[in-house]
Design an enzyme around this catalytic site. Sequence first.
Site, PDB file in Angstrom:
ATOM      1  N   GLY A 190      -2.716  -1.339  -3.131  1.00  0.00           N
ATOM      2  CA  GLY A 190      -3.985  -0.050  -2.156  1.00  0.00           C
ATOM      3  C   GLY A 190      -3.262   1.345  -2.802  1.00  0.00           C
ATOM      4  O   GLY A 190      -0.936   1.200  -2.313  1.00  0.00           O
ATOM      5  N   ILE A 243       0.853  -0.916  -0.095  1.00  0.00           N
ATOM      6  CA  ILE A 243      -0.317  -0.137   0.675  1.00  0.00           C
ATOM      7  C   ILE A 243       1.033   0.847   0.369  1.00  0.00           C
ATOM      8  O   ILE A 243       2.081   1.333   0.934  1.00  0.00           O
ATOM      9  CB  ILE A 243      -0.863   0.337   1.461  1.00  0.00           C
ATOM     10  CG1 ILE A 243      -1.432   0.550   1.281  1.00  0.00           C
ATOM     11  CG2 ILE A 243      -0.257  -0.571   2.248  1.00  0.00           C
ATOM     12  CD1 ILE A 243      -2.939   0.639   2.273  1.00  0.00           C
ATOM     13  N   CYS A 244      -0.181   2.247  -0.403  1.00  0.00           N
ATOM     14  CA  CYS A 244       0.961   3.517  -0.315  1.00  0.00           C
ATOM     15  C   CYS A 244       2.713   3.527  -1.954  1.00  0.00           C
ATOM     16  O   CYS A 244       2.102   3.487  -2.958  1.00  0.00           O
ATOM     17  CB  CYS A 244       1.427   4.097   1.321  1.00  0.00           C
ATOM     18  SG  CYS A 244       1.343   5.962   1.133  1.00  0.00           S
ATOM     19  N   ALA A 245       2.915   4.157  -1.109  1.00  0.00           N
ATOM     20  CA  ALA A 245       4.528   4.196  -1.318  1.00  0.00           C
ATOM     21  C   ALA A 245       5.145   2.528  -2.107  1.00  0.00           C
ATOM     22  O   ALA A 245       5.943   2.847  -2.698  1.00  0.00           O
ATOM     23  CB  ALA A 245       5.441   4.691  -0.841  1.00  0.00           C
TER      24      ALA A 245
END
Length: 183
Positions: A149, A102-104
């Site tokens: 994500g 998720i994210c980075a």
Amino acid sequence: MAKIGVFFSAGYEEIEALTVVDLCRRAGIEVTMVSVDETAAVTGSHQITVQMDQLLSETDFDAFDLLVLPGGMPGTLHLEACDGLMEQLDRFYSAGKWIAAICAAPQIFGHRGYLKGRKATSFPSMEKELDGAFVTHGAAEVDGNVITGRGMGCAIDFALKIIGCLISEEEAAAQAERIVYER
């Protein structure tokens, strides 16, 4: 019972990591918080320190059904620099076992070639790192054995996707209802 490993390194994004831990445990998934830093506790990017369940060197990867990489900086960079974790991630991906980021952290999947021809999402400034992916901007995506994500604000959606994949969509919906989350 499904089992997952969530991997922590200094500078991880607390909400992304702990939302997965919390919601998956509520659903009956056995979650192990693993320190890639080989320390008993790991401090996140917002100075929240969390006690780990075990160290990377103690980890039996064969016990896991899914590996989860939370985002955050510099935590994502530390995860990607961990050769032992990357070897296991490659092994899981090649075997068709579940991997999630998720994210980075989806940038790690992009760098390793896992996203070619797949739908994926990540933090907006990291989208250029999703080599070969069809970037969707969705809160969370599942394509094959890969779950991605978008960011901290999408952590519940991400965790519910994991529950849906490992248990069932019905269980994910039940967990969403229990926490008063409208999908």
